[in-house]
Design a protein around this motif. Sequence first.
Motif, PDB file in Angstrom:
ATOM      1  N   VAL A 237      -9.209  -8.530  -6.399  1.00 56.35           N
ATOM      2  CA  VAL A 237      -7.932  -8.342  -7.601  1.00 56.35           C
ATOM      3  C   VAL A 237      -8.938  -8.408  -8.802  1.00 56.35           C
ATOM      4  CG1 VAL A 237      -6.193  -9.215  -8.397  1.00 56.35           C
ATOM      5  CG2 VAL A 237      -6.280  -9.455  -6.027  1.00 56.35           C
ATOM      6  N   VAL A 238      -8.948  -6.991  -9.182  1.00 53.72           N
ATOM      7  CA  VAL A 238      -9.891  -6.705 -10.466  1.00 53.72           C
ATOM      8  C   VAL A 238      -9.122  -6.586 -11.782  1.00 53.72           C
ATOM      9  CG1 VAL A 238     -11.319  -4.950 -11.109  1.00 53.72           C
ATOM     10  CG2 VAL A 238     -11.738  -5.974  -8.879  1.00 53.72           C
ATOM     11  N   HIS A 239      -9.388  -7.003 -12.898  1.00 50.82           N
ATOM     12  CA  HIS A 239      -8.727  -7.027 -14.157  1.00 50.82           C
ATOM     13  C   HIS A 239      -9.567  -6.093 -15.030  1.00 50.82           C
ATOM     14  CE1 HIS A 239      -7.069 -10.416 -12.143  1.00 50.82           C
ATOM     15  NE2 HIS A 239      -5.954 -10.149 -12.973  1.00 50.82           N
ATOM     16  N   ARG A 256      -8.459   4.831 -16.284  1.00 45.51           N
ATOM     17  CA  ARG A 256      -8.503   6.021 -15.424  1.00 45.51           C
ATOM     18  C   ARG A 256      -9.429   5.989 -14.328  1.00 45.51           C
ATOM     19  NH1 ARG A 256      -7.487  11.297 -17.943  1.00 45.51           N
ATOM     20  NH2 ARG A 256      -9.650  10.642 -18.802  1.00 45.51           N
ATOM     21  N   ASN A 257     -10.406   5.834 -14.615  1.00 45.14           N
ATOM     22  CA  ASN A 257     -11.861   5.620 -13.716  1.00 45.14           C
ATOM     23  C   ASN A 257     -11.571   4.579 -12.837  1.00 45.14           C
ATOM     24  OD1 ASN A 257     -14.859   4.665 -13.399  1.00 45.14           O
ATOM     25  ND2 ASN A 257     -14.515   6.899 -13.111  1.00 45.14           N
ATOM     26  N   ALA A 258     -11.448   3.277 -13.435  1.00 43.40           N
ATOM     27  CA  ALA A 258     -11.477   2.023 -12.687  1.00 43.40           C
ATOM     28  C   ALA A 258     -10.299   2.195 -11.417  1.00 43.40           C
ATOM     29  CB  ALA A 258     -11.311   0.940 -13.322  1.00 43.40           C
ATOM     30  N   LYS A 259      -9.012   2.954 -11.876  1.00 44.58           N
ATOM     31  CA  LYS A 259      -7.998   2.965 -10.950  1.00 44.58           C
ATOM     32  C   LYS A 259      -7.888   4.255 -10.071  1.00 44.58           C
ATOM     33  CE  LYS A 259      -5.512   1.693  -8.871  1.00 44.58           C
ATOM     34  NZ  LYS A 259      -5.058   0.293  -8.254  1.00 44.58           N
ATOM     35  N   VAL A 260      -8.315   5.356 -10.427  1.00 44.16           N
ATOM     36  CA  VAL A 260      -8.119   6.355  -9.507  1.00 44.16           C
ATOM     37  C   VAL A 260      -9.397   7.153  -9.088  1.00 44.16           C
ATOM     38  CG1 VAL A 260      -6.012   7.179 -11.063  1.00 44.16           C
ATOM     39  CG2 VAL A 260      -8.231   8.454 -11.165  1.00 44.16           C
ATOM     40  N   GLN A 261     -10.525   6.974  -9.447  1.00 38.02           N
ATOM     41  CA  GLN A 261     -11.595   7.625  -8.784  1.00 38.02           C
ATOM     42  C   GLN A 261     -11.769   7.135  -7.322  1.00 38.02           C
ATOM     43  OE1 GLN A 261     -15.261   5.973  -8.645  1.00 38.02           O
ATOM     44  NE2 GLN A 261     -16.272   8.065  -8.592  1.00 38.02           N
ATOM     45  N   GLU A 270      -6.761  -3.500 -10.415  1.00 39.78           N
ATOM     46  CA  GLU A 270      -5.504  -3.766  -9.947  1.00 39.78           C
ATOM     47  C   GLU A 270      -4.519  -4.189 -11.190  1.00 39.78           C
ATOM     48  OE1 GLU A 270      -4.853  -2.967  -6.930  1.00 39.78           O
ATOM     49  OE2 GLU A 270      -6.968  -3.197  -6.002  1.00 39.78           O
ATOM     50  N   THR A 271      -4.829  -4.932 -11.863  1.00 39.34           N
ATOM     51  CA  THR A 271      -4.129  -5.274 -12.977  1.00 39.34           C
ATOM     52  C   THR A 271      -4.976  -5.046 -14.585  1.00 39.34           C
ATOM     53  OG1 THR A 271      -3.236  -7.098 -11.807  1.00 39.34           O
ATOM     54  CG2 THR A 271      -3.025  -7.137 -14.129  1.00 39.34           C
ATOM     55  N   LEU A 272      -4.227  -4.389 -15.356  1.00 38.74           N
ATOM     56  CA  LEU A 272      -4.577  -4.138 -16.674  1.00 38.74           C
ATOM     57  C   LEU A 272      -3.625  -4.854 -17.767  1.00 38.74           C
ATOM     58  CD1 LEU A 272      -5.677  -1.947 -18.692  1.00 38.74           C
ATOM     59  CD2 LEU A 272      -3.617  -0.730 -18.913  1.00 38.74           C
ATOM     60  N   LEU A 273      -4.687  -5.668 -18.321  1.00 40.22           N
ATOM     61  CA  LEU A 273      -3.957  -6.738 -19.466  1.00 40.22           C
ATOM     62  C   LEU A 273      -4.149  -6.154 -20.602  1.00 40.22           C
ATOM     63  CD1 LEU A 273      -5.856  -9.913 -17.858  1.00 40.22           C
ATOM     64  CD2 LEU A 273      -3.179  -9.093 -17.626  1.00 40.22           C
ATOM     65  N   VAL A 274      -3.166  -6.191 -21.478  1.00 41.55           N
ATOM     66  CA  VAL A 274      -3.354  -5.641 -22.874  1.00 41.55           C
ATOM     67  C   VAL A 274      -2.952  -6.383 -23.979  1.00 41.55           C
ATOM     68  CG1 VAL A 274      -2.506  -3.469 -24.436  1.00 41.55           C
ATOM     69  CG2 VAL A 274      -2.564  -3.477 -21.667  1.00 41.55           C
ATOM     70  N   HIS A 275      -3.888  -6.456 -24.912  1.00 43.02           N
ATOM     71  CA  HIS A 275      -3.400  -7.434 -26.197  1.00 43.02           C
ATOM     72  C   HIS A 275      -2.331  -6.772 -26.858  1.00 43.02           C
ATOM     73  CE1 HIS A 275      -4.096  -9.407 -29.957  1.00 43.02           C
ATOM     74  NE2 HIS A 275      -4.811 -10.417 -29.682  1.00 43.02           N
ATOM     75  N   HIS A 322      -3.943  -3.906  -3.991  1.00 37.62           N
ATOM     76  CA  HIS A 322      -3.070  -2.720  -3.508  1.00 37.62           C
ATOM     77  C   HIS A 322      -4.015  -1.839  -2.744  1.00 37.62           C
ATOM     78  CE1 HIS A 322       0.443  -3.933  -5.744  1.00 37.62           C
ATOM     79  NE2 HIS A 322      -0.185  -3.915  -6.844  1.00 37.62           N
ATOM     80  N   MET A 323      -5.044  -1.520  -3.243  1.00 31.76           N
ATOM     81  CA  MET A 323      -5.818  -0.471  -2.642  1.00 31.76           C
ATOM     82  C   MET A 323      -5.253   0.772  -2.416  1.00 31.76           C
ATOM     83  SD  MET A 323      -8.026  -2.654   0.283  1.00 31.76           S
ATOM     84  CE  MET A 323      -9.433  -2.400  -0.548  1.00 31.76           C
ATOM     85  N   SER A 324      -4.418   1.167  -3.601  1.00 31.04           N
ATOM     86  CA  SER A 324      -3.345   2.249  -3.609  1.00 31.04           C
ATOM     87  C   SER A 324      -3.389   2.872  -5.060  1.00 31.04           C
ATOM     88  CB  SER A 324      -2.147   2.090  -2.879  1.00 31.04           C
ATOM     89  OG  SER A 324      -1.527   1.039  -3.513  1.00 31.04           O
ATOM     90  N   LEU A 325      -2.649   3.760  -5.389  1.00 24.33           N
ATOM     91  CA  LEU A 325      -2.468   4.277  -6.714  1.00 24.33           C
ATOM     92  C   LEU A 325      -1.390   3.365  -7.263  1.00 24.33           C
ATOM     93  CD1 LEU A 325      -3.064   7.927  -6.476  1.00 24.33           C
ATOM     94  CD2 LEU A 325      -4.369   6.358  -7.525  1.00 24.33           C
ATOM     95  N   ASP A 326      -1.551   2.097  -7.477  1.00 25.10           N
ATOM     96  CA  ASP A 326      -0.598   1.105  -8.190  1.00 25.10           C
ATOM     97  C   ASP A 326      -1.289   0.415  -8.981  1.00 25.10           C
ATOM     98  OD1 ASP A 326       2.306   0.994  -6.638  1.00 25.10           O
ATOM     99  OD2 ASP A 326       0.606   1.685  -5.081  1.00 25.10           O
TER     100      ASP A 326
END
Lengths: 426, 426
Positions: A237-239, A256-261, A270-275, A322-326
């Motif tokens: 479960v990578v951030h 994009r690379n980290a999620k869809v490649q 799996e989770t994007l944190l944004v300031h 997720h191991m998917s495009l989520d």
Amino acid sequence: MSSLTGALPTAALSLHERLAAAKTASRDLAIADTDRKNRALRAIADGVLAASDDILSANELDLANGREDGLTTGLLDRLTLTPARLQGLADAVLQIVGLTDPVGEAVRGSSLPNGVKITQVRVPFGVVGAIYEARPNVTIDIAALAIKSGNAAVLRGGSAAIETNRVLVRVIQQALASAGLPADAVQTIDDFGREGAAELMTARGFVDVLIPRGSADLIQAVVTQSTVPVIETGAGVVHVLLDESAREDWAVDIVRNAKVQRPSVCNAVETLLVHRAAAERLLPPVLSALRAEGVTIHADERALPFAPDAVPVTDEDYATEHMSLDISVKVVDDLDEAMEHIRRYSTQHTESIITNDLQNAERFLAEVDSAVVMVNASTRFTDGGEFGFGAEVGISTQKLHARGPMGLPELTSTKWIVRGSGQVRA
Amino acid sequence: MSSLTGALPTAALSLHERLAAAKTASRDLAIADTDRKNRALRAIADGVLAASDDILSANELDLANGREDGLTTGLLDRLTLTPARLQGLADAVLQIVGLTDPVGEAVRGSSLPNGVKITQVRVPFGVVGAIYEARPNVTIDIAALAIKSGNAAVLRGGSAAIETNRVLVRVIQQALASAGLPADAVQTIDDFGREGAAELMTARGFVDVLIPRGSADLIQAVVTQSTVPVIETGAGVVHVLLDESAREDWAVDIVRNAKVQRPSVCNAVETLLVHRAAAERLLPPVLSALRAEGVTIHADERALPFAPDAVPVTDEDYATEHMSLDISVKVVDDLDEAMEHIRRYSTQHTESIITNDLQNAERFLAEVDSAVVMVNASTRFTDGGEFGFGAEVGISTQKLHARGPMGLPELTSTKWIVRGSGQVRA
């Protein structure tokens, strides 16, 4: 080459006898030179191709049984071998031939004041056990890595792949024998079912280390039930954290690379944190890039305004690989809130911060307790091949022995060699 | 300094709350610089001496309870603190101040072709658990080693030492606070009895590594029951082999030293193997030297003629770590029989061959599967101090993570630091 089908020569042996045979064989493997081990590996690569017909027939049988037993499409896909996949397996084995043999490497050493010389050298573990699920490629992969690192291997590959594994193990055993190494050095215990797995996990004195590969449930079962030391190769479960000062182009490219490649692997985000101070600037381009790739956004309250087509994120999403495009998206107040979220949900695999703030970068690298921590790079780099290891045994998410991508040296232990000339302790 | 007696500030916390507090505190320890950690260690050394009266009173109470409960003389001795032993403890802590801090050491690193820089650095485990029996010195020892290596520690020291440990932990907690580190970083769970030990062994997510120290039974119990990764510090059934070509003076000096210099420790020899072609030449002087030191000889059939006052050796003798002035003696036909015996009975701690035959020396070093293998040196050298580590965490007899004498670096894990500039994976 003798027949590849039918029972293995070890079929009549009890599980205990097979473990004992592997243990005995491990002594020859441990002192085999690199040339001999490479000869066995080349024979495995040749054997896999030469035996293609037998392997694919056995695989057909497993697939037919699997369909009858109602295996999921995903499991059936992992179980399936094809001529192309066999070629890939043979190529992977040949790649291991080219890797440096870790056995005998001097790790450190010194001369004691009294003239005694001590050297710590890498030695094989002895017998490596592997428990995995219906992935016949792992049979070849683990066996080849074990042989190169001087280890015997006892394989429990799951009953769903029993026919395929039997033929593959025979190919391996014949290859070992053709190189003058004991065929017993690689054993399958698939025919003992779950009981065999249970015995493998408690075979102290016979198995030196156990590597589970597969689902989180499988790994959890092995870790909690095994009395043999385990190397845990865990889920990711990578951030990725977009800090206030993150460059927009890097943020878009990296997320994009980290999620869809390759979304189905453990180093995908799996989770994007944004300031919160960067949300308005960065979320529109980042989410738009993800949407263009078909990614489903699971957004928290503060991210939702930037993602009108998103679904609301849940606590369960945050904890899920997720191991998917989520992707889950959460706006945080500051670095501390981001690190608190990571502490709570991360599996301590890989986390990356995108920032131009030096202090925040250093704090993130120092304080986030994961196997791999990154600044301004895609989490997809957590990989033995990318790290230059040539092949990967797995990615360890535990802290003992190995952490992060494991190469061949991680399949070895060490021993201290002490050379004296009559010295005694004062 | 506030009072050292009475309940600890954490007394009202549940076991789970104490583990959680240690985990939280471990984050501060992990990023504390060396100066601060050394300040805490010096405060512990000072505190142990300043609180002598309170510590010795508490110890008297434990000893009185122990006598009432019928503890053996050996256990009571290990439980006993004296002013001299407290001074020794304080000195040991100050010695740890002088050791190199392993945290932050770069183990390896490289630049990837795309410019991403990767570095593997040593980091603390996080929380180290320790389970030991009625040895209050271990409380100070493990806590000091943990602090220096940036770890928090949760200590289960046995109900027999509960009063002493409570005062010692308070000294440690006050020292931590005085250095600006969280007092919660060192916790005792002695007041939870056996249930506490059981919970510690399964506290995955709270305890990163567990180190059992004590009897073979204790270690076996921890190894088989724990789901937290364990570093096994095992017993030593240690062998010395007198090869056909062994020098007489080295044989006599080394066997005597290995047996009598300190018979109660794990690196003392338990079984002497003698090549049959050397028995007549070497056994008389070696056994005579041992007899002169009061050693009881347990001889096999072929050794008995050289040891008229010996008792016949049993299979149980071969498997026993006597920790006393007893030695088993067996005549073997050749190197292979000797290594077969070692394989059967050794605990894989330390074995030494005394020989002038280069091939036999190299075979022994390569084929004997023990943490430390020696040629022409006393087995008593298997020791962190002798190896130059400055202090010793224990001697690992497992193959995962650490093998042989463990120093401070063995109390660390690693993490990979990845520094990029926007790179993504192709």
